[in-house]
Design an enzyme around this catalytic site. Structure first.
Site, PDB file in Angstrom:
ATOM      1  N   CYS A  49      41.775  75.632  28.687  1.00 53.88           N
ATOM      2  CA  CYS A  49      42.678  76.297  27.743  1.00 53.88           C
ATOM      3  C   CYS A  49      42.736  77.798  28.016  1.00 53.88           C
ATOM      4  CB  CYS A  49      42.222  76.054  26.308  1.00 53.88           C
ATOM      5  SG  CYS A  49      42.197  74.318  25.822  1.00 53.88           S
ATOM      6  N   ARG A 126      47.390  68.747  25.086  1.00 55.71           N
ATOM      7  CA  ARG A 126      48.195  69.845  25.651  1.00 55.71           C
ATOM      8  C   ARG A 126      49.676  69.463  25.583  1.00 55.71           C
ATOM      9  NH1 ARG A 126      44.077  72.620  27.790  1.00 55.71           N
ATOM     10  NH2 ARG A 126      42.331  71.365  28.520  1.00 55.71           N
TER      11      ARG A 126
END
Length: 212
Positions: A49, A126
């Site tokens: 991330c 995601r």
């Protein structure tokens, strides 16, 4: 037993939201008149991330030049978001200029189908959503927890969408600005016959390209 929320669908209004962020409250209406890339990540202070947020931050000016805002999201508090943003700036020398939704209630994540039980019941996958200036969902992509997305691909897609809207054309695989675009195929036999003599780069009646 309650029904599961309907997942968002392309070319329909994007799910509305009113959520706390690192820049104060944000609603979908705040982005009216601009494109919006809304993207979720599983958790703050995680390596994959972090690479994605750095990439979005480094390309923020390029998105802005396309009249597009960025908005992140995870199921973490705004305190965690702020601490993570500060850590990225300290450790990687990258400032995060866009807001991040603190979706502790999972309301936004649920509305956008970011919670995938096969991956996790407590973290958003995601997911990336491209929303146009009218608030219509134009594109979406879901990635697994283990693999980061390509931010450059979403820049490319945004430029392709804007080109299609402006010129009423389609774009081929991997299209980039300056390359030829695809002319919509004819819808009648008469138009198909005429297409062969039209001033395009015609391979066959259904496949023709042109420069912009």
């Amino acid at each position: 037993m309650t029904d599961a929320p309907a997942l968002p669908r392309l070319n329909e209004p994007a799910p509305d939201f009113d959520a706390p962020t690192t820049h104060g409250r944000r609603t979908l209406a705040d982005y009216r008149g601009k494109w919006l890339v809304l993207f979720s990540h599983p958790a703050d202070f995680t390596p994959t991330c972090t690479t994605e947020f750095i990439a979005f931050a480094e390309r923020a000016d390029r998105f802005a030049a396309l009249n597009c805002e960025l908005l992140g999201l995870s199921i973490d508090s705004h305190y965690a978001h702020i601490a993570w943003m500060r850590n990225i700036e300290e450790k990687f020398s990258v400032h995060i200029p866009f807001p991040i939704i603190a979706d502790l209630s999972m309301a936004v994540a649920s509305a956008y189908g970011m919670i995938q039980p096969g991956a996790s019941d407590t973290a958003a996958v995601r997911a990336t959503f491209v929303i146009d200036p009218e608030g219509v969902l134009r594109a979406m992509a879901y990635y697994p927890m283990s693999n980061g997305r390509s931010v450059d691909e979403f820049l490319r897609l945004l430029e392709a969408l804007q080109t299609s809207d402006a010129h009423k054309v389609a774009t081929p695989e991997g299209w980039k600005p300056g390359e030829m675009v695809i002319v919509p195929p004819p819808a009648t036999a008469e138009a198909a016959e005429a297409r062969m003599g039209e001033p395009y780069d015609v391979t066959d009646w259904y496949f023709a390209r042109r420069a912009l």
